[in-house]
Design a protein around this motif. Structure first.
Motif, PDB file in Angstrom:
ATOM      1  N   ILE A   1       0.790  -1.155  -0.057  1.00 50.42           N
ATOM      2  CA  ILE A   1      -0.237  -0.082  -0.148  1.00 50.42           C
ATOM      3  C   ILE A   1       0.924   1.190   0.010  1.00 50.42           C
ATOM      4  O   ILE A   1       2.007   1.182   0.171  1.00 50.42           O
ATOM      5  N   GLY A   2       0.098   2.343  -0.308  1.00 49.82           N
ATOM      6  CA  GLY A   2       0.879   3.565  -0.304  1.00 49.82           C
ATOM      7  C   GLY A   2       0.859   4.182   1.004  1.00 49.82           C
ATOM      8  O   GLY A   2       0.314   3.637   2.104  1.00 49.82           O
ATOM      9  N   PRO A   3       1.893   5.274   1.490  1.00 52.11           N
ATOM     10  CA  PRO A   3       1.738   5.884   2.696  1.00 52.11           C
ATOM     11  C   PRO A   3       0.473   6.249   3.189  1.00 52.11           C
ATOM     12  O   PRO A   3       0.267   6.372   4.468  1.00 52.11           O
ATOM     13  N   ASP A   4      -0.556   6.653   2.423  1.00 50.64           N
ATOM     14  CA  ASP A   4      -1.850   6.974   2.839  1.00 50.64           C
ATOM     15  C   ASP A   4      -2.629   5.690   3.083  1.00 50.64           C
ATOM     16  O   ASP A   4      -3.902   5.812   3.517  1.00 50.64           O
TER      17      ASP A   4
ATOM     18  N   HIS B   1       0.939   7.166  -6.284  1.00 48.15           N
ATOM     19  CA  HIS B   1       1.896   7.121  -5.359  1.00 48.15           C
ATOM     20  C   HIS B   1       3.387   7.025  -5.997  1.00 48.15           C
ATOM     21  O   HIS B   1       4.476   7.351  -5.354  1.00 48.15           O
ATOM     22  N   GLY B   2       3.425   7.317  -7.160  1.00 50.70           N
ATOM     23  CA  GLY B   2       4.677   7.207  -7.976  1.00 50.70           C
ATOM     24  C   GLY B   2       4.690   5.971  -8.734  1.00 50.70           C
ATOM     25  O   GLY B   2       3.829   5.269  -9.210  1.00 50.70           O
ATOM     26  N   VAL B   3       5.939   5.457  -8.967  1.00 53.40           N
ATOM     27  CA  VAL B   3       6.254   4.537  -9.659  1.00 53.40           C
ATOM     28  C   VAL B   3       5.820   3.109  -9.248  1.00 53.40           C
ATOM     29  O   VAL B   3       6.009   2.829  -8.021  1.00 53.40           O
TER      30      VAL B   3
ATOM     31  N   SER C   1       4.095 -11.154   7.282  1.00 55.36           N
ATOM     32  CA  SER C   1       2.913 -10.404   8.146  1.00 55.36           C
ATOM     33  C   SER C   1       1.478 -10.329   7.449  1.00 55.36           C
ATOM     34  O   SER C   1       1.557 -10.093   6.216  1.00 55.36           O
ATOM     35  N   PRO C   2       0.449 -10.555   8.262  1.00 54.17           N
ATOM     36  CA  PRO C   2      -0.863 -10.478   7.777  1.00 54.17           C
ATOM     37  C   PRO C   2      -1.416  -9.002   7.499  1.00 54.17           C
ATOM     38  O   PRO C   2      -2.056  -8.532   6.788  1.00 54.17           O
ATOM     39  N   SER C   3      -0.428  -7.792   8.047  1.00 50.93           N
ATOM     40  CA  SER C   3      -0.633  -6.628   7.913  1.00 50.93           C
ATOM     41  C   SER C   3      -0.347  -6.032   6.759  1.00 50.93           C
ATOM     42  O   SER C   3       0.979  -6.478   6.128  1.00 50.93           O
ATOM     43  N   ASP C   4      -0.761  -5.181   6.151  1.00 47.50           N
ATOM     44  CA  ASP C   4      -0.281  -4.701   4.752  1.00 47.50           C
ATOM     45  C   ASP C   4       0.991  -3.895   5.008  1.00 47.50           C
ATOM     46  O   ASP C   4       1.273  -3.352   5.898  1.00 47.50           O
ATOM     47  N   ALA C   5       1.526  -4.015   3.869  1.00 47.89           N
ATOM     48  CA  ALA C   5       2.956  -3.506   3.952  1.00 47.89           C
ATOM     49  C   ALA C   5       3.243  -2.109   3.134  1.00 47.89           C
ATOM     50  O   ALA C   5       2.748  -1.873   1.964  1.00 47.89           O
ATOM     51  N   VAL C   6       3.533  -1.232   3.603  1.00 47.53           N
ATOM     52  CA  VAL C   6       3.837   0.156   3.076  1.00 47.53           C
ATOM     53  C   VAL C   6       4.907   0.318   2.228  1.00 47.53           C
ATOM     54  O   VAL C   6       5.937  -0.109   2.641  1.00 47.53           O
ATOM     55  N   PHE C   7       4.632   0.415   0.848  1.00 52.49           N
ATOM     56  CA  PHE C   7       5.904   0.349  -0.060  1.00 52.49           C
ATOM     57  C   PHE C   7       6.883   1.519   0.456  1.00 52.49           C
ATOM     58  O   PHE C   7       6.701   2.548   0.577  1.00 52.49           O
TER      59      PHE C   7
END
Ligand code: GLU
Length: 454
Positions: free
Chosen positions: A234-237, A245-247, A294-300
């Motif tokens: 996911i993105g920072p938001d 979010h960019g590239v 991890s089951p939680s989403d990962a911020v790119f």
């Protein structure tokens, strides 16, 4: 034997989130000495294209991901899906639905108006054999629907643990459309079943499809594969990672000068807590564990990717780097110095221009102080530059500092721009010995012209 598959839909270029699914499947297959299948899910005829398929394949190969079986294309297997649809019809586990789109929409609206979930009401399930024969004789179009089980479904996900769904969470979903194209869930199950897939590793956005797939396995009296739904990038938001979010495309990362090893490494460690993060392919395989995801989403994390890229730029061979940057072998020594200080291959190409004496960044000019004085000093030193008294950058710096009223910072900055044409870059002391005298004077002449000095 472990068998996994990566099943992209060729409706776009390879996105970094999907590439992560491929990397995770690949690492798991290698760790378990299993089989990796590439399956192209191209039944969405409107949105799929051969060009996207070729593009995805090119990007997978670029990343170093090779498959043991495939590419298997769903569009080539329509007869198989039809045959398995017939089997379910014969078993009484599926039925023909002759409802028109209008009828379905109307029934849906009525349900919504009554505050009920908008699902197919199953009216065609009640058709008699005679009614069906009659409709078939009339050549009325139909879809095949699966008779969903009205019972709770639960499964053990390797990453999320037990996931359960209530008894009435799905309606009688379509498995084959009137044009003979299978629905996504049906094609996936037939392919996973016939290929002997043991582990389905895919994004968490597919969790909601899993109960339907489990029901289908049940209907064919087969055990379902092990499921592992990894978190999403996911993105920072905290929204799904997208162009906003960019590239995000693998090709775009390549174009910005990210080495394949860096992105592979990044995707292989994302969502896992690792003691060491710079890991070569073999180490990534050896340390791989599906349960560690991890089951939680990962911020790119672009910064981490750039850090890894920096490490790989220092790690790969000089020849490889020169090749990646499209430079000639003559640049070897220069690339050797520059590579210590760049984050991308693109930056490396940009910094190599330091040595040709032609380029001066437009924003760099304003950082020069006392150009007249410095130019005079450098010109009087012409004969000794690079030999005698001015062998190193420090020698040149000392001469200028002691012959001008400029501050240390002003001399440093001015010299950086005069010598390299840039306000930042690799350590000036290290590049100075590699900048030819011709380049130095070429750039100086250019600057003099810009500042209108004779
Ligand atoms: N084709 C699906 C996608 O691209 C993947 C389906 C699956 O892995 O089951 O999201």
């Amino acid at each position: 034997m472990v068998k996994v598959r990566f099943a992209p839909s060729p409706t776009g270029h390879l996105h970094v989130g999907n590439a992560r699914t491929a990397v995770i499947n690949y690492l798991f297959a290698k760790k378990e000495r299993g089989i990796f299948i590439l399956r192209i899910e191209d039944t969405d005829i409107q949105r799929s294209s051969k060009a996207f398929e070729a593009s995805i394949i090119e990007d997978l190969l670029w990343l170093g991901i090779k498959w043991d079986e495939g590419p298997l294309r769903q569009i080539d297997r329509l007869d198989t899906y039809r045959r398995y649809g017939e089997i379910l019809l014969k078993k009484g586990l599926a039925y023909r639905c002759f409802c028109s789109k209008d009828e379905i929409d109307k029934a849906r609206k009525t349900l919504i108006a009554r505050g009920l979930p908008p699902r197919y009401d199953g009216r065609c399930k009640k058709l008699s054999e005679d009614q069906i024969d009659n409709l078939l004789r009339q050549k009325k179009e139909y879809v095949i629907r699966f008779k969903s089980f009205m019972k709770p479904i639960k499964f053990n996900d390797v990453i999320h643990g037990e996931i359960s769904f209530p008894y009435d969470h799905v309606d009688d979903f379509i498995i084959l459309r009137s044009d003979g194209i299978p629905s996504y869930n049906f094609a996936v199950v037939i392919d996973d079943m016939l290929s002997g897939v043991t582990h389905v590793i895919r994004g968490a956005d597919h969790i909601s499809n899993t109960p339907k797939q489990i029901m289908l396995f049940h209907a064919f009296e087969k055990d379902h594969p092990v499921y592992a739904h990894h978190s999403l990038l996911i993105g920072p938001d905290r929204k799904p990672l997208s162009k906003r979010h960019g590239v995000t495309g693998i090709k775009d990362f390549k174009a910005m000068g990210i080495l394949k090893e860096a992105i592979f490494n990044y995707l292989g460690i994302t969502g896992r807590s690792m003691e060491k993060e710079f890991l070569l392919e073999k180490e990534l395989i050896d340390t791989f564990d599906l349960k560690s995801l991890s089951p939680s989403d990962a911020v790119f994390d672009m910064e981490k990717l750039l850090w890894l890229n920096r490490e790989y730029i220092k790690h790969v061979s000089l020849d490889r780097l020169i090749n990646e940057a499209g430079l000639s072998a003559a640049c070897k020594e220069k690339v050797g110095v520059i590579r210590e200080n760049v984050k991308t291959v693109r930056e490396l190409k940009e910094y190599i221009s330091i040595f040709d004496g032609d380029t001066i960044d437009s924003d760099a000019i304003d950082f020069i102080s006392g150009i007249n004085g410095i130019a005079d000093i450098i010109e009087t030193l012409e004969d000794s530059i690079k030999k005698d008294s001015i062998k190193s950058f420090e020698d040149l710096y000392d001469k200028i500092k002691s012959n001008s009223m400029l501050t240390k910072k002003e001399v440093m900055m001015s010299l950086r721009v005069i010598l390299t044409g840039k306000i930042s870059g690799p350590p000036i002391k290290e590049v100075f010995p590699l900048i030819s005298k011709e380049s130095i004077f070429k750039r100086l002449q250019c600057l003099k012209k810009r500042f209108s000095i004779d």
